[in-house]
Design a protein around this motif. Structure first.
Motif, PDB file in Angstrom:
ATOM      1  N   GLY A   1       0.866  -1.091   0.077  1.00 26.42           N
ATOM      2  CA  GLY A   1      -0.017   0.007   0.088  1.00 26.42           C
ATOM      3  C   GLY A   1       0.673   1.197  -0.063  1.00 26.42           C
ATOM      4  N   GLU A   2       2.295   1.028  -0.059  1.00 21.98           N
ATOM      5  CA  GLU A   2       3.177   2.355  -0.014  1.00 21.98           C
ATOM      6  C   GLU A   2       3.874   2.282  -0.996  1.00 21.98           C
ATOM      7  OE1 GLU A   2       4.832   2.753   3.748  1.00 21.98           O
ATOM      8  OE2 GLU A   2       2.787   2.697   4.908  1.00 21.98           O
ATOM      9  N   TRP A   3       4.204   3.476  -1.747  1.00 18.37           N
ATOM     10  CA  TRP A   3       5.320   3.749  -2.675  1.00 18.37           C
ATOM     11  C   TRP A   3       6.596   3.999  -2.026  1.00 18.37           C
ATOM     12  CZ3 TRP A   3       5.224   2.835  -7.909  1.00 18.37           C
ATOM     13  CH2 TRP A   3       6.265   3.170  -8.747  1.00 18.37           C
ATOM     14  N   THR A   4       7.721   2.967  -2.355  1.00 18.31           N
ATOM     15  CA  THR A   4       8.805   3.064  -1.850  1.00 18.31           C
ATOM     16  C   THR A   4       9.826   3.811  -2.695  1.00 18.31           C
ATOM     17  OG1 THR A   4       9.642   1.062  -2.384  1.00 18.31           O
ATOM     18  CG2 THR A   4       8.482   0.972  -0.163  1.00 18.31           C
ATOM     19  N   GLY A   5       9.880   3.888  -3.967  1.00 17.53           N
ATOM     20  CA  GLY A   5      10.767   4.198  -4.788  1.00 17.53           C
ATOM     21  C   GLY A   5      11.833   3.139  -5.233  1.00 17.53           C
ATOM     22  N   ILE A   6      11.720   2.029  -4.622  1.00 17.51           N
ATOM     23  CA  ILE A   6      12.508   0.837  -5.091  1.00 17.51           C
ATOM     24  C   ILE A   6      11.752   0.227  -6.090  1.00 17.51           C
ATOM     25  CG2 ILE A   6      13.858  -1.214  -4.352  1.00 17.51           C
ATOM     26  CD1 ILE A   6      13.834   0.355  -1.532  1.00 17.51           C
ATOM     27  N   PRO A   7      12.294  -0.081  -7.310  1.00 14.31           N
ATOM     28  CA  PRO A   7      11.563  -0.898  -8.331  1.00 14.31           C
ATOM     29  C   PRO A   7      10.958  -2.180  -7.823  1.00 14.31           C
ATOM     30  CG  PRO A   7      13.279   0.286  -9.287  1.00 14.31           C
ATOM     31  CD  PRO A   7      13.242   0.564  -8.071  1.00 14.31           C
ATOM     32  N   TYR A   8      12.204  -2.897  -7.479  1.00 17.73           N
ATOM     33  CA  TYR A   8      11.751  -4.222  -6.847  1.00 17.73           C
ATOM     34  C   TYR A   8      10.536  -4.487  -6.228  1.00 17.73           C
ATOM     35  CZ  TYR A   8      15.774  -6.749  -9.205  1.00 17.73           C
ATOM     36  OH  TYR A   8      16.620  -7.195  -9.969  1.00 17.73           O
ATOM     37  N   ILE A   9      10.348  -3.452  -5.095  1.00 14.61           N
ATOM     38  CA  ILE A   9       9.270  -3.559  -4.102  1.00 14.61           C
ATOM     39  C   ILE A   9       8.047  -2.834  -4.595  1.00 14.61           C
ATOM     40  CG2 ILE A   9       8.565  -2.843  -1.812  1.00 14.61           C
ATOM     41  CD1 ILE A   9      11.407  -2.722  -1.041  1.00 14.61           C
ATOM     42  N   ASP A  10       8.398  -1.740  -5.558  1.00 13.54           N
ATOM     43  CA  ASP A  10       7.118  -1.153  -6.076  1.00 13.54           C
ATOM     44  C   ASP A  10       6.464  -1.780  -7.214  1.00 13.54           C
ATOM     45  OD1 ASP A  10       7.447   0.894  -4.207  1.00 13.54           O
ATOM     46  OD2 ASP A  10       8.741   2.194  -5.292  1.00 13.54           O
ATOM     47  N   GLN A  11       6.872  -2.870  -7.730  1.00 20.38           N
ATOM     48  CA  GLN A  11       6.101  -3.552  -8.782  1.00 20.38           C
ATOM     49  C   GLN A  11       4.907  -4.346  -8.112  1.00 20.38           C
ATOM     50  OE1 GLN A  11       7.891  -7.763  -9.760  1.00 20.38           O
ATOM     51  NE2 GLN A  11       9.449  -7.420  -8.300  1.00 20.38           N
ATOM     52  N   LEU A  12       4.741  -4.108  -6.818  1.00 19.20           N
ATOM     53  CA  LEU A  12       3.869  -4.795  -6.029  1.00 19.20           C
ATOM     54  C   LEU A  12       2.818  -3.815  -5.411  1.00 19.20           C
ATOM     55  CD1 LEU A  12       5.755  -7.483  -3.901  1.00 19.20           C
ATOM     56  CD2 LEU A  12       4.679  -7.824  -5.889  1.00 19.20           C
ATOM     57  N   TYR A  13       3.021  -2.577  -5.722  1.00 16.38           N
ATOM     58  CA  TYR A  13       2.127  -1.476  -5.423  1.00 16.38           C
ATOM     59  C   TYR A  13       0.774  -1.727  -5.838  1.00 16.38           C
ATOM     60  CZ  TYR A  13       0.907   3.336  -4.347  1.00 16.38           C
ATOM     61  OH  TYR A  13       0.366   4.728  -3.972  1.00 16.38           O
ATOM     62  N   ARG A  14      -0.402  -1.614  -4.990  1.00 15.54           N
ATOM     63  CA  ARG A  14      -1.699  -1.940  -5.312  1.00 15.54           C
ATOM     64  C   ARG A  14      -2.067  -1.000  -6.394  1.00 15.54           C
ATOM     65  NH1 ARG A  14      -4.792  -5.486  -3.444  1.00 15.54           N
ATOM     66  NH2 ARG A  14      -3.703  -5.398  -1.364  1.00 15.54           N
ATOM     67  N   LYS A  15      -1.866   0.174  -6.084  1.00 12.94           N
ATOM     68  CA  LYS A  15      -2.416   1.459  -7.087  1.00 12.94           C
ATOM     69  C   LYS A  15      -1.985   1.349  -8.518  1.00 12.94           C
ATOM     70  CE  LYS A  15      -4.142   4.669  -3.528  1.00 12.94           C
ATOM     71  NZ  LYS A  15      -4.070   6.217  -3.079  1.00 12.94           N
ATOM     72  N   ALA A  16      -0.765   0.770  -8.498  1.00 10.74           N
ATOM     73  CA  ALA A  16      -0.241   0.614  -9.868  1.00 10.74           C
ATOM     74  C   ALA A  16      -0.937  -0.675 -10.761  1.00 10.74           C
ATOM     75  CB  ALA A  16       1.315   0.658  -9.920  1.00 10.74           C
ATOM     76  N   TRP A  17      -1.602  -1.409 -10.053  1.00  9.11           N
ATOM     77  CA  TRP A  17      -2.294  -2.459 -10.611  1.00  9.11           C
ATOM     78  C   TRP A  17      -3.764  -2.139 -10.939  1.00  9.11           C
ATOM     79  CZ3 TRP A  17      -0.540  -7.947 -10.571  1.00  9.11           C
ATOM     80  CH2 TRP A  17       0.878  -8.196 -10.394  1.00  9.11           C
ATOM     81  N   GLY A  18      -4.223  -1.780 -12.169  1.00 12.59           N
ATOM     82  CA  GLY A  18      -5.590  -1.413 -12.362  1.00 12.59           C
ATOM     83  C   GLY A  18      -6.227  -1.858 -13.355  1.00 12.59           C
ATOM     84  N   THR A  19      -7.621  -1.827 -13.537  1.00 12.65           N
ATOM     85  CA  THR A  19      -8.461  -2.018 -14.634  1.00 12.65           C
ATOM     86  C   THR A  19      -9.230  -0.940 -14.840  1.00 12.65           C
ATOM     87  OG1 THR A  19      -8.505  -4.478 -14.218  1.00 12.65           O
ATOM     88  CG2 THR A  19     -10.132  -3.437 -15.587  1.00 12.65           C
ATOM     89  N   LEU A  20      -9.047  -0.104 -16.012  1.00 11.48           N
ATOM     90  CA  LEU A  20      -9.671   0.961 -16.178  1.00 11.48           C
ATOM     91  C   LEU A  20     -10.607   0.696 -17.615  1.00 11.48           C
ATOM     92  CD1 LEU A  20      -6.939   1.865 -14.784  1.00 11.48           C
ATOM     93  CD2 LEU A  20      -7.373   4.131 -15.697  1.00 11.48           C
ATOM     94  N   ARG A  21     -11.802   0.742 -17.507  1.00 10.96           N
ATOM     95  CA  ARG A  21     -12.633   0.333 -18.649  1.00 10.96           C
ATOM     96  C   ARG A  21     -13.871   1.223 -18.666  1.00 10.96           C
ATOM     97  NH1 ARG A  21     -11.242  -5.202 -19.777  1.00 10.96           N
ATOM     98  NH2 ARG A  21      -8.913  -5.223 -19.540  1.00 10.96           N
ATOM     99  N   GLU A  22     -14.164   1.488 -19.901  1.00 13.75           N
ATOM    100  CA  GLU A  22     -15.453   1.882 -20.195  1.00 13.75           C
ATOM    101  C   GLU A  22     -16.295   0.971 -21.487  1.00 13.75           C
ATOM    102  OE1 GLU A  22     -15.785   6.271 -21.425  1.00 13.75           O
ATOM    103  OE2 GLU A  22     -13.497   6.277 -21.025  1.00 13.75           O
ATOM    104  N   ASN A  23     -17.519   0.529 -20.876  1.00 12.73           N
ATOM    105  CA  ASN A  23     -18.350  -0.422 -21.663  1.00 12.73           C
ATOM    106  C   ASN A  23     -19.616   0.076 -21.959  1.00 12.73           C
ATOM    107  OD1 ASN A  23     -16.665  -3.364 -21.746  1.00 12.73           O
ATOM    108  ND2 ASN A  23     -16.439  -2.598 -19.556  1.00 12.73           N
ATOM    109  N   SER A  24     -19.996  -0.078 -23.112  1.00 10.94           N
ATOM    110  CA  SER A  24     -21.497   0.283 -23.485  1.00 10.94           C
ATOM    111  C   SER A  24     -22.039  -0.695 -24.304  1.00 10.94           C
ATOM    112  CB  SER A  24     -21.319   1.540 -24.100  1.00 10.94           C
ATOM    113  OG  SER A  24     -20.739   1.768 -25.386  1.00 10.94           O
ATOM    114  N   LEU A  25     -23.497  -0.811 -24.204  1.00  9.95           N
ATOM    115  CA  LEU A  25     -24.145  -1.528 -24.806  1.00  9.95           C
ATOM    116  C   LEU A  25     -25.322  -1.162 -25.255  1.00  9.95           C
ATOM    117  CD1 LEU A  25     -25.278  -4.431 -25.856  1.00  9.95           C
ATOM    118  CD2 LEU A  25     -26.081  -4.965 -23.479  1.00  9.95           C
ATOM    119  N   ILE A  26     -25.980  -1.330 -26.606  1.00 12.08           N
ATOM    120  CA  ILE A  26     -27.215  -0.734 -27.169  1.00 12.08           C
ATOM    121  C   ILE A  26     -27.878  -1.810 -27.690  1.00 12.08           C
ATOM    122  CG2 ILE A  26     -26.005   0.651 -29.006  1.00 12.08           C
ATOM    123  CD1 ILE A  26     -28.411   2.629 -28.635  1.00 12.08           C
TER     124      ILE A  26
END
Length: 378
Positions: A276-301
């Motif tokens: 849950g915290e950004w450390t600035g260390i790439p090996y650790i920050d690969q596990l940073y939750r806010k960097a793992w995300g799904t951003l989607r817009e879906n529509s149906l008609i």
């Protein structure tokens, strides 16, 4: 010659039957004066193997904050796996019907919306019904656990079929609003207007809008939001029953990570090992939750028309359109060394010096991170 003989034979048989009937009349009247001819009516109906559907009671068991997928988890032979109680993370969501899977990479179960295909339903390039139907607008969910027949309008492999339906507009005018609050900062606000029958006494519609949000149950650092708009109209024009539906869903989700072994679960069953915290260390920050995300817009008609041509025969046709736009985020512990790619001995760069020069790992330096996907070996 043969034709004449056949005609004569038929005439003879008919005469013989008539004579036989005359002799038998007295016996029938004597022994069975009240005998009557009984009529047996056999009725048949199409039945899909091992089919089931949700009920209103099942829907009421689920909070409005949850995903529509949670309703089918109550049916036998169906299992829904979600990262949290809200169904916020499509990355970790899976639906299984008698062993057939719709999940991160598989789409073996057909999904339809009001009988129309919903496109693909895995994470990589499609969407499940929870993106197109709001929980409080859902009707009956029909589950066919057997291999679907040709009538199933699905783009997925058919190890079974899930048909999610939407509620029809009410005959009477109504306004409904609701609010839900829960653990992990979860909240949901919903409103819907049903027009009832308009002046022509043929047309009715509803429109709805909802917004909800929550954080994760592990580190409480995720920012999950979902805004959803939908509308449905029914009318009768030119002797045809018309149904139109439109929905738009805008979702921002931070992911949960999967546990890959019994050892991971034994180490901490309540953690998915994202931080849950950004450390600035790439090996650790690969596990940073806010960097793992799904951003989607879906529509149906869609627009459907139905007309009864004559008794027992209906003609139904429809047109529809799906749109899916967005991305999936993930932070690897390296960047690609584009400037030196092909000539550098270190095409993937994990560390650089103050001047930006790629650095090789120090001999004997081994990372203690073993998660996810094996972690970093050096």
């Amino acid at each position: 010659m043969n034709t004449i003989w056949k005609a004569g034979l038929l005439a003879s048989v008919s005469m013989g039957l008539a004579l036989g009937t005359a002799f038998a009349d007295d016996a029938v009247e004597t022994n069975e004066e009240a005998r009557e001819l009984e009529t047996i009516v056999v009725l048949g109906a199409q039945q899909t193997y091992s089919s089931a559907e949700t009920t209103e009671a099942m829907a009421l068991q689920q909070s409005p904050v949850t995903s529509i997928l949670a309703q089918i988890d109550n049916l036998p032979g169906v299992q829904v796996q979600e990262g949290d109680a809200f169904g916020f993370d499509d990355w970790s969501t899976g639906v299984a019907v008698r062993g057939f899977q719709n999940n991160l990479g598989e789409q073996q179960v057909g999904i339809t919306i009001d009988g129309l295909p919903n496109g693909g339903s895995n994470y990589g390039g499609g969407a499940k019904a929870n993106r197109f139907i709001d929980t409080q607008n859902a009707g009956t969910i029909e589950v066919s656990q057997g291999t679907a027949d040709i009538a199933a309008r699905s783009n997925d492999a058919l190890g079974g079929t899930l048909n999610f339906t939407t509620q029809n507009p009410l005959d009477e005018r109504r306004v409904r609003v609701s609010a839900s609050l829960g653990d992990f900062d979860s909240q949901r606000f919903y409103g819907r207007y049903d027009s009832g029958f308009l002046a022509d006494n043929k047309t009715k519609f509803w429109v709805s809008l909802s917004t909800q949000s929550a954080t994760d149950h592990v580190t409480q650092t995720a920012d999950n939001t979902r805004d959803h708009f939908a509308a449905k109209l029914q009318t009768e024009q030119f002797g045809i029953d018309w149904t139109a539906y439109a929905s738009y869903d805008d979702t921002w989700e931070n992911n949960y990570q999967r546990l890959f072994s019994p050892d991971d679960f034994a180490a901490n069953p309540n953690s998915d090992q994202l931080t849950g915290e950004w450390t600035g260390i790439p090996y650790i920050d690969q596990l940073y939750r806010k960097a793992w995300g799904t951003l989607r817009e879906n529509s149906l008609i869609y627009l459907k028309g139905e007309k009864e041509l004559f008794e027992g025969v209906n003609l139904e046709a429809g047109v529809y359109r799906h749109d899916n736009d967005g991305r999936g985020d993930w932070v690897p512990q390296y960047v690609v060394n584009v400037g030196q790619f092909g000539t550098s001995t270190i095409p993937l760069v994990s560390f650089v010096d103050p001047a930006g020069t790629p650095l090789a790992p120090t001999a004997g330096c081994v990372s203690s991170i073993t998660f996810p996907y094996g972690g970093a070996s050096s």
